[in-house]
Design a protein around this motif. Sequence first.
Motif, PDB file in Angstrom:
ATOM      1  N   ASN A 164     -48.362 -39.336 -16.328  1.00 52.44           N
ATOM      2  CA  ASN A 164     -47.592 -38.522 -15.401  1.00 52.44           C
ATOM      3  C   ASN A 164     -48.503 -37.909 -14.340  1.00 52.44           C
ATOM      4  O   ASN A 164     -49.694 -37.706 -14.557  1.00 52.44           O
ATOM      5  CB  ASN A 164     -46.846 -37.406 -16.134  1.00 52.44           C
ATOM      6  N   SER A 165     -47.901 -37.592 -13.180  1.00 45.46           N
ATOM      7  CA  SER A 165     -48.604 -36.854 -12.132  1.00 45.46           C
ATOM      8  C   SER A 165     -48.210 -35.394 -12.242  1.00 45.46           C
ATOM      9  O   SER A 165     -47.030 -35.074 -12.442  1.00 45.46           O
ATOM     10  CB  SER A 165     -48.221 -37.391 -10.752  1.00 45.46           C
ATOM     11  N   TYR A 166     -49.201 -34.517 -12.078  1.00 44.64           N
ATOM     12  CA  TYR A 166     -48.887 -33.098 -12.206  1.00 44.64           C
ATOM     13  C   TYR A 166     -49.992 -32.259 -11.580  1.00 44.64           C
ATOM     14  O   TYR A 166     -51.087 -32.740 -11.280  1.00 44.64           O
ATOM     15  CB  TYR A 166     -48.704 -32.694 -13.672  1.00 44.64           C
ATOM     16  N   ILE A 167     -49.671 -30.963 -11.428  1.00 47.02           N
ATOM     17  CA  ILE A 167     -50.645 -29.927 -11.083  1.00 47.02           C
ATOM     18  C   ILE A 167     -50.515 -28.856 -12.159  1.00 47.02           C
ATOM     19  O   ILE A 167     -49.429 -28.324 -12.382  1.00 47.02           O
ATOM     20  CB  ILE A 167     -50.376 -29.318  -9.690  1.00 47.02           C
ATOM     21  N   ARG A 168     -51.621 -28.543 -12.815  1.00 45.94           N
ATOM     22  CA  ARG A 168     -51.578 -27.590 -13.931  1.00 45.94           C
ATOM     23  C   ARG A 168     -52.537 -26.437 -13.653  1.00 45.94           C
ATOM     24  O   ARG A 168     -53.673 -26.636 -13.220  1.00 45.94           O
ATOM     25  CB  ARG A 168     -51.943 -28.294 -15.238  1.00 45.94           C
ATOM     26  N   PRO A 295     -50.991 -40.769 -11.551  1.00 45.38           N
ATOM     27  CA  PRO A 295     -50.604 -41.612 -12.686  1.00 45.38           C
ATOM     28  C   PRO A 295     -51.758 -42.420 -13.269  1.00 45.38           C
ATOM     29  O   PRO A 295     -51.799 -42.675 -14.476  1.00 45.38           O
ATOM     30  CB  PRO A 295     -49.535 -42.536 -12.086  1.00 45.38           C
ATOM     31  N   THR A 296     -52.726 -42.820 -12.420  1.00 38.33           N
ATOM     32  CA  THR A 296     -53.833 -43.656 -12.894  1.00 38.33           C
ATOM     33  C   THR A 296     -55.053 -42.864 -13.334  1.00 38.33           C
ATOM     34  O   THR A 296     -56.017 -43.448 -13.824  1.00 38.33           O
ATOM     35  CB  THR A 296     -54.253 -44.637 -11.791  1.00 38.33           C
ATOM     36  N   GLY A 301     -55.551 -39.044  -4.603  1.00 37.39           N
ATOM     37  CA  GLY A 301     -54.775 -40.174  -4.102  1.00 37.39           C
ATOM     38  C   GLY A 301     -55.441 -40.928  -2.979  1.00 37.39           C
ATOM     39  O   GLY A 301     -55.393 -42.164  -2.938  1.00 37.39           O
ATOM     40  N   ARG A 302     -56.084 -40.222  -2.044  1.00 32.35           N
ATOM     41  CA  ARG A 302     -56.709 -40.927  -0.918  1.00 32.35           C
ATOM     42  C   ARG A 302     -57.943 -41.701  -1.346  1.00 32.35           C
ATOM     43  O   ARG A 302     -58.386 -42.603  -0.645  1.00 32.35           O
ATOM     44  CB  ARG A 302     -57.058 -39.944   0.191  1.00 32.35           C
ATOM     45  N   MET A 303     -58.529 -41.365  -2.501  1.00 30.44           N
ATOM     46  CA  MET A 303     -59.699 -42.083  -2.999  1.00 30.44           C
ATOM     47  C   MET A 303     -59.338 -43.176  -3.998  1.00 30.44           C
ATOM     48  O   MET A 303     -60.183 -44.018  -4.309  1.00 30.44           O
ATOM     49  CB  MET A 303     -60.668 -41.105  -3.670  1.00 30.44           C
TER      50      MET A 303
END
Length: 616
Positions: A164-168, A295-296, A301-303
Amino acid sequence: MSWAGPEDVYLSSSLASYLDKKILVLLRDGRKLLGILRSFDQFANAVLEGACERVIVGELYCDLPLGLYVIRGENVVLIGELDVEREELPPHMTRVSPAEIKRIWAEMWYSALLFVLVCLSSVEASIHHYSGDRFVSKGNAFVVHGGSEGIYSSTPADDSAKDNSYIRFDKVTFRRSKESANSSSLSVHAIVFEVEDRENIGGSAYGGQRAVCCTGDLAKLGMCTQGDIIYRPSTKNPGWPQVFGVSFEIDKEVATLPSKFIPIDKTGMYNLYFIHCDLKLKDLVVEGNTIWKNPTGYLPGRMAPFMLFYGFMSLAFVILGIFWFSQYARFWREVLPLQNCITLVITLGMLEMALWYFEYAEFNETGVRPTGITVWAVSFGAVKRTVARLILLMVSMGYGVVRPSLGGLTSKVIFLGLTFFLATEVLEMVENVGAVSDLSGKARLFLVLPVAILDAFFILWIFTSLSATLNKLQARRMMVKVDIYRKFTNALAVTVIVSVGWICYELSTSSLQLYYKSNDVYNEQWQNAWIIPAFWQVLSFSLLCVICALWAPSQNSTRYAYSGDASEEFDRDETTLTLIKPSLLPSKDVHSVREARAVQASNGLANGDEEEDKIE
């Protein structure tokens, strides 16, 4: 030559009372030496017998034996006699062996180095760390930028939290001063928003200046409560922006933000800001961590595309290396100096691509950028680019093919290479190891300009040298070398044309401004940001492949090698004229002389062709 002054004489005479006694000497560099004073002179140069250096680490100490030791007087800070009847150190001090003290010193240095690397690596980490970051005034609010990253949304098939994608938010705390703790205060907020919703943050009354904190005029209009953060719900993304906060209790200096897990269901560039509107909290600081995940993995994301790109580039360099090294091993007896330089470039390229891949893979796995690998990758890349440009320049000048050395140009070529290496190293270090996002467009442009100017100088010098080399090769009828140099010139010309075309495309689409972060403050086009550096990597690799194909080691490599006779003809100025004193000759003799000269010229051309065939 030097003379002793009054102070030196006084100092040296005072040392007489210390002869044959155990003394302590404190040196300028902080070292402490112990030993028996056996001799001295008027300059306070002293000789110690049985000298040792005392090393103290915490409550441990040891004496490193030095034997007979000579001390220069100019290095002495303090000299004093030791009382042998008293303990030299407090009783709680423990004596250890020299090996043990060296091990402890090594551990301390390693720990300090590790701490520095962790601090540096956390700058661009997907695990954002806040260590006493102070709030700064922005308009009528006080703000700390918590981070900005492109995050891909979780796919519907991602049932596990791992994908999952998240900010914690992890133990994010706010700390205020003791003076501020005596009174109540307004809340401190964390606000997370996607870049498309940035216009929903803040507001203005009657078309006035835009404000983040609710003002009295806005409160009168019923739009907000005075002192709160102004925001409107997004119409495109329900539930956003995400705003939550915490208030200080009276007499409490610390307030902890509730743990928060924010799932990301939409791909975009997300921004985090900590904001408060209380003038009494000017000295407020924030501590803790936020974890941003795609997710990965933890790679921003930009890298994320770079990891796959450098994986493919590593494979491409391996294939090129297998071809080149197999040819090198088969025909190692015919290898030219120029081919050794090409081997160096291929080796550096393989190391650079592999290091970049492992750097991004480690970053993606841990969330913390490995500074050590990044520094090595940047350094190998800077060396590779510098050597590659120098090889192009030396080939254009005919080094190893028509001349054995660069002669008087060697120092200029080396100076240009060193200057380019330094400029590239600084630029790449700032871009990859430092916090590039904190630099303004003008600051980064200041670092890019020297590299661009030096690149332009390289191109001009290369094509000027190529033109001169081709003209002289054609004049000397070295057709084999002319052919390979024409192919080399065509490859360079195509590379330059493609480069100029790509730059024009960047300018027309404003992607160049995006890349230098001059206008795209929020980095909205983050998904395409990797294309620009990837293009230049592919272009340089393509040119390297062409050079490898033209100058690959073979059994006929010597046909391109330097020849002494050819070099003499090559370096000779074709415009040299020989003055001949005129004389009167009969017309018959004139015709015979002309015929003889014509025969001699034809023989000379034939001999030149034979010599060229021998060289080939």
